[in-house]
Motif scaffolding. Sequence first.
Motif, PDB file in Angstrom:
ATOM      1  N   GLY A 146      12.610  18.395  77.123  1.00 28.32           N
ATOM      2  CA  GLY A 146      11.486  18.358  75.948  1.00 28.32           C
ATOM      3  C   GLY A 146      10.477  17.426  76.407  1.00 28.32           C
ATOM      4  N   LEU A 147       9.433  17.318  75.428  1.00 28.37           N
ATOM      5  CA  LEU A 147       8.388  16.557  75.715  1.00 28.37           C
ATOM      6  C   LEU A 147       8.290  15.131  75.029  1.00 28.37           C
ATOM      7  CD1 LEU A 147       5.386  15.684  76.773  1.00 28.37           C
ATOM      8  CD2 LEU A 147       4.709  16.907  74.705  1.00 28.37           C
ATOM      9  N   GLY A 148       8.607  14.022  75.430  1.00 26.44           N
ATOM     10  CA  GLY A 148       8.700  12.754  74.831  1.00 26.44           C
ATOM     11  C   GLY A 148       7.024  12.325  74.453  1.00 26.44           C
ATOM     12  N   THR A 149       6.767  11.818  73.152  1.00 29.72           N
ATOM     13  CA  THR A 149       5.371  11.256  72.773  1.00 29.72           C
ATOM     14  C   THR A 149       5.263  10.057  72.562  1.00 29.72           C
ATOM     15  OG1 THR A 149       6.003  11.962  70.519  1.00 29.72           O
ATOM     16  CG2 THR A 149       5.076  13.760  71.961  1.00 29.72           C
ATOM     17  N   TRP A 150       6.076   9.210  72.888  1.00 26.80           N
ATOM     18  CA  TRP A 150       5.970   7.713  72.593  1.00 26.80           C
ATOM     19  C   TRP A 150       4.751   7.291  73.325  1.00 26.80           C
ATOM     20  CZ3 TRP A 150       7.749   3.260  76.249  1.00 26.80           C
ATOM     21  CH2 TRP A 150       7.338   2.186  75.725  1.00 26.80           C
ATOM     22  N   GLN A 151       4.015   6.416  72.738  1.00 23.37           N
ATOM     23  CA  GLN A 151       2.743   5.825  73.298  1.00 23.37           C
ATOM     24  C   GLN A 151       1.744   7.046  73.326  1.00 23.37           C
ATOM     25  OE1 GLN A 151       3.893   3.682  76.885  1.00 23.37           O
ATOM     26  NE2 GLN A 151       4.007   1.948  75.563  1.00 23.37           N
ATOM     27  N   LEU A 152       1.910   8.096  72.808  1.00 28.91           N
ATOM     28  CA  LEU A 152       0.747   9.220  72.737  1.00 28.91           C
ATOM     29  C   LEU A 152       0.151   9.220  71.350  1.00 28.91           C
ATOM     30  CD1 LEU A 152       2.131  12.203  74.674  1.00 28.91           C
ATOM     31  CD2 LEU A 152       0.614  10.462  75.626  1.00 28.91           C
ATOM     32  N   THR A 153      -1.211   8.916  71.306  1.00 24.95           N
ATOM     33  CA  THR A 153      -1.714   8.948  69.963  1.00 24.95           C
ATOM     34  C   THR A 153      -2.978   9.801  69.829  1.00 24.95           C
ATOM     35  OG1 THR A 153      -2.843   6.960  70.326  1.00 24.95           O
ATOM     36  CG2 THR A 153      -0.713   6.760  69.410  1.00 24.95           C
ATOM     37  N   GLY A 154      -3.717  10.182  68.870  1.00 26.84           N
ATOM     38  CA  GLY A 154      -4.874  10.768  68.469  1.00 26.84           C
ATOM     39  C   GLY A 154      -4.919  12.105  69.447  1.00 26.84           C
ATOM     40  N   ALA A 213      -0.614  21.325  75.299  1.00 23.32           N
ATOM     41  CA  ALA A 213      -0.468  21.903  76.778  1.00 23.32           C
ATOM     42  C   ALA A 213       1.115  22.334  77.219  1.00 23.32           C
ATOM     43  CB  ALA A 213      -0.815  21.100  77.919  1.00 23.32           C
ATOM     44  N   ALA A 214       1.911  21.249  76.541  1.00 21.80           N
ATOM     45  CA  ALA A 214       3.361  21.587  76.810  1.00 21.80           C
ATOM     46  C   ALA A 214       3.965  22.705  76.037  1.00 21.80           C
ATOM     47  CB  ALA A 214       4.122  20.306  75.973  1.00 21.80           C
ATOM     48  N   ARG A 241      14.597  18.073 100.791  1.00 25.39           N
ATOM     49  CA  ARG A 241      15.011  19.118 101.307  1.00 25.39           C
ATOM     50  C   ARG A 241      15.162  20.389 100.143  1.00 25.39           C
ATOM     51  NH1 ARG A 241      20.868  15.478 101.077  1.00 25.39           N
ATOM     52  NH2 ARG A 241      19.980  13.616 102.699  1.00 25.39           N
ATOM     53  N   TYR A 242      14.689  20.138  98.854  1.00 24.51           N
ATOM     54  CA  TYR A 242      14.560  21.104  98.238  1.00 24.51           C
ATOM     55  C   TYR A 242      13.095  21.695  97.835  1.00 24.51           C
ATOM     56  CZ  TYR A 242      19.551  19.744  97.127  1.00 24.51           C
ATOM     57  OH  TYR A 242      20.723  19.714  97.460  1.00 24.51           O
ATOM     58  N   ASP A 243      12.216  20.859  98.348  1.00 20.44           N
ATOM     59  CA  ASP A 243      10.843  21.154  98.262  1.00 20.44           C
ATOM     60  C   ASP A 243      10.520  20.678  96.713  1.00 20.44           C
ATOM     61  OD1 ASP A 243       8.132  21.474  98.780  1.00 20.44           O
ATOM     62  OD2 ASP A 243       8.346  23.511  98.063  1.00 20.44           O
ATOM     63  N   LYS A 244      11.114  19.456  96.227  1.00 22.76           N
ATOM     64  CA  LYS A 244      10.787  18.863  95.058  1.00 22.76           C
ATOM     65  C   LYS A 244      10.279  17.455  95.043  1.00 22.76           C
ATOM     66  CE  LYS A 244      12.297  22.760  92.475  1.00 22.76           C
ATOM     67  NZ  LYS A 244      11.581  23.454  91.824  1.00 22.76           N
ATOM     68  N   THR A 245       9.627  17.115  93.965  1.00 20.90           N
ATOM     69  CA  THR A 245       9.205  15.724  93.864  1.00 20.90           C
ATOM     70  C   THR A 245      10.438  14.840  93.412  1.00 20.90           C
ATOM     71  OG1 THR A 245       8.668  15.663  91.458  1.00 20.90           O
ATOM     72  CG2 THR A 245       6.790  16.803  92.935  1.00 20.90           C
ATOM     73  N   HIS A 298       2.138  17.611  85.973  1.00 26.13           N
ATOM     74  CA  HIS A 298       3.378  16.996  85.622  1.00 26.13           C
ATOM     75  C   HIS A 298       4.275  17.759  84.460  1.00 26.13           C
ATOM     76  CE1 HIS A 298       2.018  13.062  87.623  1.00 26.13           C
ATOM     77  NE2 HIS A 298       2.344  13.868  88.551  1.00 26.13           N
ATOM     78  N   LEU A 299       3.461  18.069  83.530  1.00 29.91           N
ATOM     79  CA  LEU A 299       4.060  18.979  82.663  1.00 29.91           C
ATOM     80  C   LEU A 299       4.803  20.126  83.235  1.00 29.91           C
ATOM     81  CD1 LEU A 299       1.882  18.800  79.509  1.00 29.91           C
ATOM     82  CD2 LEU A 299       3.927  17.895  79.568  1.00 29.91           C
ATOM     83  N   ARG A 300       4.099  20.766  84.148  1.00 36.33           N
ATOM     84  CA  ARG A 300       4.531  22.125  84.668  1.00 36.33           C
ATOM     85  C   ARG A 300       5.720  21.807  85.634  1.00 36.33           C
ATOM     86  NH1 ARG A 300       4.266  24.252  89.370  1.00 36.33           N
ATOM     87  NH2 ARG A 300       2.893  22.568  90.100  1.00 36.33           N
TER      88      ARG A 300
END
Length: 272
Positions: A15-23, A32-33, A203-207, A233-235
Motif C-alpha cells: 500500500g501507500l503510506g502517507t505519513w508526512q504527506l500533506t496538501g 499517482a499511486a 542477482r535479480y536486477d532489483k534495487t 519509486h511508486l512504480r
Amino acid sequence: MEHVTVQGVEVPAVGLGTWQLTGEECYETVSAALEFGYRHVDTAQMYENEEQVGRALTDSDVDREDVWITTKVTPGNARRDDVVESTKESLDRLGTDYVDLLLLHWPNPLVSFRDTARGMAELRDDGLIAHAGVSNFRRWRLRRAREKSTVPILADQVRFHPFYPHGALREYCGKTDTMLTAYSPLAHGGLIDDPVLAEIGERYDKTPVQVALRWATGFENVAVVPKTTSREHLRQNAEIFDFELSDDERDRITRPSYLKSTGLFLRNEMGI
C-alpha cells in the motif's frame, strides 16, 4: 498486486503510506499511486491529510470498493464516544461512507481498550468501518487487546524492517491470523543504499528498496505501506512479486539492531 489473506479477508500486500504527506503533494502522490495500480492507501487523523487522500480517491477513475482504505484514531479519541464521533469526521474528510480498516493509532494507557473496541464495534455494526485493529501495539498489548475486544482485531500496524523485525510479534500474528502491517519498511531511508540489499538485488536486477520490500512481504500475514513521492519509486515499490528470495538471503537481510533502528528513527524525526 499480491494480497495478504487474514481472517478470510484479502488486503493488498503493498500500500501507500502517507505519513508526512500533506496538501497538494499528498493529493498528487495518492493520485499517482492509484494510476500505477495501488489499491491500498494508509492515512490517519494525526496525519492531517485525510481530505487530500479522499479528494484523490474521488477524482480517480478507480471504484471506491476496489481500494482498501485504512485510517487511524488518535489516542486522544480512544474513548468510545470519541472513537465514534472522530471516525465520522474522518469519513467526512475522506468523502467516503466507510473505511475498510480503523486502527487505534497508539495505545492510550488512560483508556481501556475495551472501551475503544466498543466504539469500533458500534461503527462496524452501523457499516461505517469494515474491520478494526491497532497500531504500535507490542505483542503483550495486542494479546490483551484481543482479550478485551468486542470486535475482531484484524491488524497491528508497527514499525518493521530488517533492523527491527519484530520476531515475537510476527510469530504471534501468524498464530492468531492477524495482519502485521509494516510502516517505515525502509528503516526511514536507512536501507536505500544498504550494501547487503544492493548485492542481493544485483542477482535479480532489483534495487535495494525492492529487495527490502520483498523481504517483508515474504513473511506470512505481512503487508507493507512504504511512503514515497517519486513516481518512479511508486512504480518500483509495486514491482516486487516477480522474484523470490532464498532462505539464506532472507537470513542475511535480517539484522536485528535496536541501536541502529532507533538511530535511524531519530535521524528521520529530527530531519538530520
